[in-house]
Design an enzyme around this catalytic site. Sequence first.
Site, PDB file in Angstrom:
ATOM      1  CG  HIS A  57       5.335  48.336  61.049  1.00  0.00           C
ATOM      2  ND1 HIS A  57       5.429  48.848  61.958  1.00  0.00           N
ATOM      3  CD2 HIS A  57       4.087  48.114  61.396  1.00  0.00           C
ATOM      4  CE1 HIS A  57       5.555  48.530  62.959  1.00  0.00           C
ATOM      5  NE2 HIS A  57       4.367  47.961  62.595  1.00  0.00           N
ATOM      6  CG  HIS A  59       1.313  43.314  62.783  1.00  0.00           C
ATOM      7  ND1 HIS A  59       2.184  43.272  63.922  1.00  0.00           N
ATOM      8  CD2 HIS A  59       1.483  45.603  62.822  1.00  0.00           C
ATOM      9  CE1 HIS A  59       2.201  44.040  64.899  1.00  0.00           C
ATOM     10  NE2 HIS A  59       2.088  46.016  63.248  1.00  0.00           N
ATOM     11  CD  GLN A 152       0.481  43.982  70.081  1.00  0.00           C
ATOM     12  OE1 GLN A 152      -0.106  44.091  69.070  1.00  0.00           O
ATOM     13  NE2 GLN A 152       0.502  45.095  70.914  1.00  0.00           N
ATOM     14  CG  HIS A 210       4.501  48.692  67.623  1.00  0.00           C
ATOM     15  ND1 HIS A 210       5.769  47.514  66.585  1.00  0.00           N
ATOM     16  CD2 HIS A 210       3.910  48.362  66.692  1.00  0.00           C
ATOM     17  CE1 HIS A 210       4.830  47.128  65.247  1.00  0.00           C
ATOM     18  NE2 HIS A 210       3.804  47.960  65.392  1.00  0.00           N
ATOM     19  CD  GLU A 213       0.356  52.134  67.254  1.00  0.00           C
ATOM     20  OE1 GLU A 213       0.785  51.061  67.486  1.00  0.00           O
ATOM     21  OE2 GLU A 213      -0.647  51.840  65.848  1.00  0.00           O
ATOM     22  CG  ASP A 309       0.497  48.920  61.476  1.00  0.00           C
ATOM     23  OD1 ASP A 309       0.761  47.473  61.621  1.00  0.00           O
ATOM     24  OD2 ASP A 309      -0.207  49.923  62.462  1.00  0.00           O
TER      25      ASP A 309
HETATM   26 ZN   LIG Z   1       2.944  47.799  63.869  1.00  0.00          ZN
END
Ligand SMILES: [Zn+2]
Length: 433
Positions: A57, A59, A152, A210, A213, A309
């Site tokens: 995971h 970005h 996102q 996701h 979270e 992450d």
């Molecule tokens: Zn993430």
Amino acid sequence: MFDLLIRNANLPDGREEIDIAITAGKIAALQPRIDAEAREEIDATGRLVSPPFVDPHFHLDATLSLGLPRMNRSGTLLEGIALWGELRPMLTREALVERALRYCDLAVSQGLLAIRTHVDTSDPRLVTVEAMLEVRERVAPYLDLQLVAFPQDGYFRSRGGEDALKRALDMGIDVVGGIPHFERTMQDGAASVEALCRLAAERGLPVDMHCDETDDPLSRHIETLAAQTMRFGLQGRVAGSHLTSMHSMDNYYVSKLIPLIAEAGIHAIANPLINIMLQGRHDAYPKRRGLTRLPELMSAGVNVALGHDCVMDPWYSMGSGDMLEVGHMAIHVAQMASIDDKHRIFEAITVNSARALGIEGYGLEKGCNGDLVVLQARDPIEALRLKAHRLAVVRRGRIIARSAPRTTQLMLDGRPGTVDAAAYAPAIGSERL
Ligand SMILES: [Zn+2]
């Protein structure tokens, strides 16, 4: 004549004094004492040789953008998302590719040879998608990159979100993403899970969302994700990332939820560095940790993997591409301090992550890919304790990164002349109890 021979290796499962021979990119032999020669040899001298680290995971489109266009003042997830929204119109393909390649250099130097990265599809220009597709191709000789189409700003919440995500898949993105807890309502979140699982089933793709979270114990999209996974026959192909709300959920409810996750064959991916940094932000003291329930998920037979992450981006100003740092944090936050627990955490940043990504040929067995890392540590526990130095990184039988052992000269009367932090492990070693 082999291409490469690693001598005197300790393996993560406890085998010692093992030689590993690699030829034509694959492990050709793995046993005590191989009587053969190779073009190149590494003497591991009783140190740990592990299959490469896998980050399930990340970005990569946001990494190394820290400070652009400003810092995250509150430090919260939501300001991070807003800040990323400010930066997004300024992103160029060239800058995205350059930052991502730079991060991959760091990853390789840390023995991290496979990354699943979420790629933001919220900007209709899809410049992030174009850039990450280019990066996937350019790093392919040394690093496996999997791309997730990640809405996102919300699949339904952002205008054109559905269309942009589908176009990203058309362009060659590997995995369907989602962010149900960020949709406008719980109902929209559940509807997004259903729509995205349907899309994945239609296209024959895996799913990695996701999911929950948040510290809100009523954020229960993981339940919907498990149900839709079974409905669409996606067992084993779906990952729930973060699952932080589970930390705060009612215990009785969790006693029903975890078996449901196991039944659906969902991979649980926690991100301990980011979770401990971003969760519990609305709490006065005591502050919740926010990490999902790692030991309970593991004990229920769920495949639990740990991700990095973020590294130096709008959400997280720290990080070094070191999956041992990720595991180190998990041990502390989840209080997984037993010998057996620490082995489970090492598996969560290696084999479990590889399983979550469906990587073929992963592992240290005959016939597997000739990919491995030599660490300045004797066993997995010492590697986690020290965030051990990487002495050599091998990809398909070729050494692609190397460094000298880390020792320090000591100038003290009557004391040893050097200190090697990797020589301090207790005599009980790391035998599994
Ligand atoms: Zn993430």
